[in-house]
Design a protein around this motif. Structure first.
Motif, PDB file in Angstrom:
ATOM      1  N   GLY A  66       0.815  -1.215   0.000  1.00  8.86           N
ATOM      2  CA  GLY A  66       0.000   0.000   0.000  1.00  8.86           C
ATOM      3  C   GLY A  66       0.841   1.255   0.000  1.00  8.86           C
ATOM      4  O   GLY A  66       2.057   1.218   0.194  1.00  8.86           O
ATOM      5  N   GLY A  67       0.183   2.387  -0.229  1.00 10.29           N
ATOM      6  CA  GLY A  67       0.838   3.681  -0.127  1.00 10.29           C
ATOM      7  C   GLY A  67       1.984   3.867  -1.100  1.00 10.29           C
ATOM      8  O   GLY A  67       1.913   3.473  -2.273  1.00 10.29           O
ATOM      9  N   VAL A  68       3.079   4.439  -0.617  1.00 10.53           N
ATOM     10  CA  VAL A  68       4.239   4.715  -1.461  1.00 10.53           C
ATOM     11  C   VAL A  68       4.822   3.425  -2.027  1.00 10.53           C
ATOM     12  O   VAL A  68       5.186   3.347  -3.211  1.00 10.53           O
ATOM     13  CB  VAL A  68       5.312   5.491  -0.669  1.00 10.53           C
ATOM     14  CG1 VAL A  68       6.611   5.584  -1.459  1.00 10.53           C
ATOM     15  CG2 VAL A  68       4.815   6.884  -0.328  1.00 10.53           C
ATOM     16  N   GLY A  69       4.912   2.390  -1.186  1.00 13.87           N
ATOM     17  CA  GLY A  69       5.440   1.122  -1.672  1.00 13.87           C
ATOM     18  C   GLY A  69       4.633   0.570  -2.828  1.00 13.87           C
ATOM     19  O   GLY A  69       5.194   0.032  -3.792  1.00 13.87           O
ATOM     20  N   ARG A  70       3.318   0.724  -2.753  1.00 13.51           N
ATOM     21  CA  ARG A  70       2.439   0.256  -3.833  1.00 13.51           C
ATOM     22  C   ARG A  70       2.701   1.042  -5.119  1.00 13.51           C
ATOM     23  O   ARG A  70       2.762   0.467  -6.220  1.00 13.51           O
ATOM     24  CB  ARG A  70       0.987   0.404  -3.387  1.00 13.51           C
ATOM     25  CG  ARG A  70      -0.049  -0.075  -4.374  1.00 13.51           C
ATOM     26  CD  ARG A  70      -0.051  -1.592  -4.542  1.00 13.51           C
ATOM     27  NE  ARG A  70      -1.277  -2.020  -5.200  1.00 13.51           N
ATOM     28  CZ  ARG A  70      -2.387  -2.389  -4.564  1.00 13.51           C
ATOM     29  NH1 ARG A  70      -2.424  -2.386  -3.237  1.00 13.51           N
ATOM     30  NH2 ARG A  70      -3.450  -2.759  -5.231  1.00 13.51           N
ATOM     31  N   ASP A  85      -7.363  -8.214   4.674  1.00 14.66           N
ATOM     32  CA  ASP A  85      -8.595  -8.587   3.977  1.00 14.66           C
ATOM     33  C   ASP A  85      -9.106  -7.504   3.043  1.00 14.66           C
ATOM     34  O   ASP A  85     -10.020  -7.744   2.250  1.00 14.66           O
ATOM     35  CB  ASP A  85      -9.702  -8.910   4.993  1.00 14.66           C
ATOM     36  CG  ASP A  85      -9.307 -10.055   5.916  1.00 14.66           C
ATOM     37  OD1 ASP A  85      -8.861 -11.083   5.403  1.00 14.66           O
ATOM     38  OD2 ASP A  85      -9.436  -9.899   7.146  1.00 14.66           O
ATOM     39  N   THR A  86      -8.543  -6.294   3.140  1.00 14.03           N
ATOM     40  CA  THR A  86      -8.985  -5.161   2.334  1.00 14.03           C
ATOM     41  C   THR A  86      -7.793  -4.547   1.626  1.00 14.03           C
ATOM     42  O   THR A  86      -6.752  -4.319   2.243  1.00 14.03           O
ATOM     43  CB  THR A  86      -9.650  -4.085   3.214  1.00 14.03           C
ATOM     44  OG1 THR A  86     -10.748  -4.661   3.914  1.00 14.03           O
ATOM     45  CG2 THR A  86     -10.129  -2.911   2.378  1.00 14.03           C
ATOM     46  N   ASP A  87      -7.935  -4.286   0.342  1.00 13.25           N
ATOM     47  CA  ASP A  87      -6.865  -3.643  -0.418  1.00 13.25           C
ATOM     48  C   ASP A  87      -7.063  -2.135  -0.394  1.00 13.25           C
ATOM     49  O   ASP A  87      -8.052  -1.632  -0.920  1.00 13.25           O
ATOM     50  CB  ASP A  87      -6.858  -4.157  -1.857  1.00 13.25           C
ATOM     51  CG  ASP A  87      -5.819  -3.459  -2.708  1.00 13.25           C
ATOM     52  OD1 ASP A  87      -4.778  -3.068  -2.159  1.00 13.25           O
ATOM     53  OD2 ASP A  87      -6.056  -3.296  -3.917  1.00 13.25           O
ATOM     54  N   TYR A  88      -6.119  -1.413   0.209  1.00 16.78           N
ATOM     55  CA  TYR A  88      -6.228   0.039   0.306  1.00 16.78           C
ATOM     56  C   TYR A  88      -5.582   0.765  -0.873  1.00 16.78           C
ATOM     57  O   TYR A  88      -5.803   1.963  -1.065  1.00 16.78           O
ATOM     58  CB  TYR A  88      -5.573   0.534   1.601  1.00 16.78           C
ATOM     59  CG  TYR A  88      -6.427   0.351   2.832  1.00 16.78           C
ATOM     60  CD1 TYR A  88      -7.116   1.405   3.396  1.00 16.78           C
ATOM     61  CD2 TYR A  88      -6.539  -0.888   3.447  1.00 16.78           C
ATOM     62  CE1 TYR A  88      -7.895   1.247   4.530  1.00 16.78           C
ATOM     63  CE2 TYR A  88      -7.318  -1.070   4.578  1.00 16.78           C
ATOM     64  CZ  TYR A  88      -7.995   0.003   5.122  1.00 16.78           C
ATOM     65  OH  TYR A  88      -8.766  -0.169   6.242  1.00 16.78           O
ATOM     66  N   GLY A  89      -4.753   0.083  -1.644  1.00 17.67           N
ATOM     67  CA  GLY A  89      -4.113   0.727  -2.783  1.00 17.67           C
ATOM     68  C   GLY A  89      -3.016   1.696  -2.379  1.00 17.67           C
ATOM     69  O   GLY A  89      -2.442   1.604  -1.295  1.00 17.67           O
ATOM     70  N   ALA A  90      -2.741   2.661  -3.246  1.00 18.65           N
ATOM     71  CA  ALA A  90      -1.664   3.613  -3.008  1.00 18.65           C
ATOM     72  C   ALA A  90      -2.157   4.937  -2.436  1.00 18.65           C
ATOM     73  O   ALA A  90      -1.448   5.598  -1.673  1.00 18.65           O
ATOM     74  CB  ALA A  90      -0.900   3.881  -4.305  1.00 18.65           C
ATOM     75  N   HIS A  91      -3.396   5.343  -2.777  1.00 19.94           N
ATOM     76  CA  HIS A  91      -3.890   6.668  -2.416  1.00 19.94           C
ATOM     77  C   HIS A  91      -4.697   6.641  -1.123  1.00 19.94           C
ATOM     78  O   HIS A  91      -5.348   5.652  -0.792  1.00 19.94           O
ATOM     79  CB  HIS A  91      -4.775   7.236  -3.517  1.00 19.94           C
ATOM     80  CG  HIS A  91      -4.018   7.685  -4.718  1.00 19.94           C
ATOM     81  ND1 HIS A  91      -4.399   8.757  -5.490  1.00 19.94           N
ATOM     82  CD2 HIS A  91      -2.873   7.221  -5.288  1.00 19.94           C
ATOM     83  CE1 HIS A  91      -3.539   8.919  -6.490  1.00 19.94           C
ATOM     84  NE2 HIS A  91      -2.613   7.995  -6.385  1.00 19.94           N
ATOM     85  N   GLY A  92      -4.654   7.779  -0.423  1.00 18.44           N
ATOM     86  CA  GLY A  92      -5.519   7.997   0.713  1.00 18.44           C
ATOM     87  C   GLY A  92      -6.755   8.766   0.290  1.00 18.44           C
ATOM     88  O   GLY A  92      -7.185   8.700  -0.867  1.00 18.44           O
ATOM     89  N   GLU A  93      -7.291   9.565   1.211  1.00 22.90           N
ATOM     90  CA  GLU A  93      -8.559  10.259   0.948  1.00 22.90           C
ATOM     91  C   GLU A  93      -8.374  11.739   0.621  1.00 22.90           C
ATOM     92  O   GLU A  93      -9.329  12.503   0.659  1.00 22.90           O
ATOM     93  CB  GLU A  93      -9.474  10.119   2.162  1.00 22.90           C
ATOM     94  CG  GLU A  93      -8.872  10.642   3.461  1.00 22.90           C
ATOM     95  CD  GLU A  93      -9.747  10.346   4.658  1.00 22.90           C
ATOM     96  OE1 GLU A  93     -10.606  11.190   4.971  1.00 22.90           O
ATOM     97  OE2 GLU A  93      -9.573   9.283   5.267  1.00 22.90           O
ATOM     98  N   PHE A  94      -7.150  12.141   0.284  1.00 20.08           N
ATOM     99  CA  PHE A  94      -6.884  13.562   0.058  1.00 20.08           C
ATOM    100  C   PHE A  94      -6.523  13.850  -1.394  1.00 20.08           C
ATOM    101  O   PHE A  94      -5.687  14.706  -1.697  1.00 20.08           O
ATOM    102  CB  PHE A  94      -5.765  14.035   1.000  1.00 20.08           C
ATOM    103  CG  PHE A  94      -6.077  13.813   2.457  1.00 20.08           C
ATOM    104  CD1 PHE A  94      -6.904  14.685   3.137  1.00 20.08           C
ATOM    105  CD2 PHE A  94      -5.572  12.712   3.122  1.00 20.08           C
ATOM    106  CE1 PHE A  94      -7.214  14.474   4.475  1.00 20.08           C
ATOM    107  CE2 PHE A  94      -5.870  12.491   4.466  1.00 20.08           C
ATOM    108  CZ  PHE A  94      -6.698  13.370   5.139  1.00 20.08           C
ATOM    109  N   ASP A  95      -7.167  13.145  -2.320  1.00 19.27           N
ATOM    110  CA  ASP A  95      -6.886  13.340  -3.744  1.00 19.27           C
ATOM    111  C   ASP A  95      -7.141  14.775  -4.198  1.00 19.27           C
ATOM    112  O   ASP A  95      -6.429  15.304  -5.060  1.00 19.27           O
ATOM    113  CB  ASP A  95      -7.745  12.393  -4.587  1.00 19.27           C
ATOM    114  CG  ASP A  95      -7.157  10.994  -4.676  1.00 19.27           C
ATOM    115  OD1 ASP A  95      -5.921  10.876  -4.634  1.00 19.27           O
ATOM    116  OD2 ASP A  95      -7.926  10.030  -4.775  1.00 19.27           O
ATOM    117  N   ALA A  96      -8.145  15.405  -3.632  1.00 14.63           N
ATOM    118  CA  ALA A  96      -8.506  16.747  -4.087  1.00 14.63           C
ATOM    119  C   ALA A  96      -7.411  17.758  -3.802  1.00 14.63           C
ATOM    120  O   ALA A  96      -7.231  18.730  -4.539  1.00 14.63           O
ATOM    121  CB  ALA A  96      -9.816  17.195  -3.417  1.00 14.63           C
TER     122      ALA A  96
END
Length: 332
Positions: A14-18, A283-294
């Motif tokens: 996840g995050g930067v590593g992803r 159990d959940t894939d969070y991906g690379a991004h958080g909730e501050f895309d805007a």
């Protein structure tokens, strides 16, 4: 340049590593994904393959040196000799220092600092006999300047910087061709703010300006390809933090004492999720991004300047660099 290279990335789920493993996939690397969250790892491995690379998953807790060593052995058996090792994995606690339990502070240090130590050790044990290799440490502006509510994380990032400098000088003394470099990151829009243990009454947020994890990934992968520089800085906030700490530390203390807490809080309630003791993405894939895309920027002038530094110096960089900063600063 990275096609066919064996690259280990910790914190890959996840995050930067992803974001890093996705970019390595685009470059055709053989990517070893190390993390705890098996759902996130599995999805990340699929993405790497889809993008053109080769991926294999190695579930491990980087705080445990035996697990890191076992993962490194498996990587070399499955994919071949490790060319590049990128340390990204971390965990932390958002809280005032007195509200962090001793075992929580210890666990943060074990993951965020000792995880880098064990990763570096595993890499060097395999690179030294071959006399080649690259190690990239994902650092932070907080390796230079501690801020409120993040004492455990800031302490670990300061420690990584000192540790890395010590190892680098030992390699220089040996005349080794193994390269060790650091990439210091600014505030990023990653799942960190959803899954780090928090004792705050409001949901945490990055200190603006905020950048997308792909900005960090481009800098980290570039550093892996061009490791001769000891440090790379990403984002204006990182440069400003480092220069400010060197020039006016007392003023920064007072400023952060007045505004540092408020700048890290939203009006929302905390998520209630924590990855300190167990993975949040099991159990959940969070991906690379958080909730501050805007709010997050997709470009950094510092990354561009780092990648074009030699050309700019050869051309008499003053006017060109100013134009680059102005142009990239307008882009998000």
């Amino acid at each position: 340049m990275l096609e066919g290279k064996v690259v280990v990335v910790t914190g890959a789920s996840g995050g930067v590593g992803r974001a890093v493993v996705r970019l390595l996939g685009e470059k055709g690397a053989k990517v070893a994904l190390v993390a705890r969250g098996e759902t996130g790892l599995a999805t990340a491995a699929t993405e790497v393959g889809t993008l053109g690379g080769t991926a294999k998953v190695y579930p491990a807790d980087v705080a445990d040196h035996e697990q890191v060593e076992a993962a490194a052995d498996s990587v070399e058996r499955d994919l071949g000799p490790i060319d590049i090792w990128i340390n990204v994995a971390f965990s932390s606690v958002f809280a005032r220092f007195q509200d962090i339990e001793p075992e929580e502070f210890e666990r943060t240090t074990a993951v965020t600092y000792l995880g880098y130590v064990w990763g570096t050790r595993a890499a060097l044990r395999r690179m030294r006999p071959r006399g080649r290799g690259v190690i990239v440490q994902t650092g932070s502006a907080l390796a230079y300047r501690g801020i409120p509510l993040q004492s455990a994380y800031c302490g670990a990032k300061h420690a990584i910087k000192g540790f890395t400098e010590s190892v680098r000088t030992e390699l220089l003394d040996e005349g080794s061709d193994i390269k060790v470099t650091m990439v210091h990151l600014p505030a990023l829009n990653t799942p960190q703010f959803d899954w780090v243990l928090s004792r705050l009454r409001k949901h945490p947020q990055p200190v603006p300006p905020i950048y997308q994890p792909e900005v960090a990934a481009r800098a980290i992968v570039y550093a892996a390809e061009h490791p001769s520089r000891r440090e790379y800085w990403v984002g204006g906030s990182t440069v400003g933090t480092i220069l400010g700490e060197r020039l006016i530390p007392g003023l920064l203390d007072r400023y952060l004492g007045a505004f540092g807490v408020k700048s890290q809080l939203t009006d929302e309630k905390p998520s209630g999720v924590s990855n300190l003791w167990s993975p949040a993405d099991e159990d959940t894939d969070y991906g690379a991004h958080g909730e501050f895309d805007a709010e997050a920027k997709t470009r950094s002038p510092q990354v561009w300047l780092s990648q074009h530094r030699n050309h700019l110096l050869a051309a008499g960089a003053g006017g060109i660099a100013a134009a680059a900063v102005a142009a990239l600063g307008r882009r998000r």
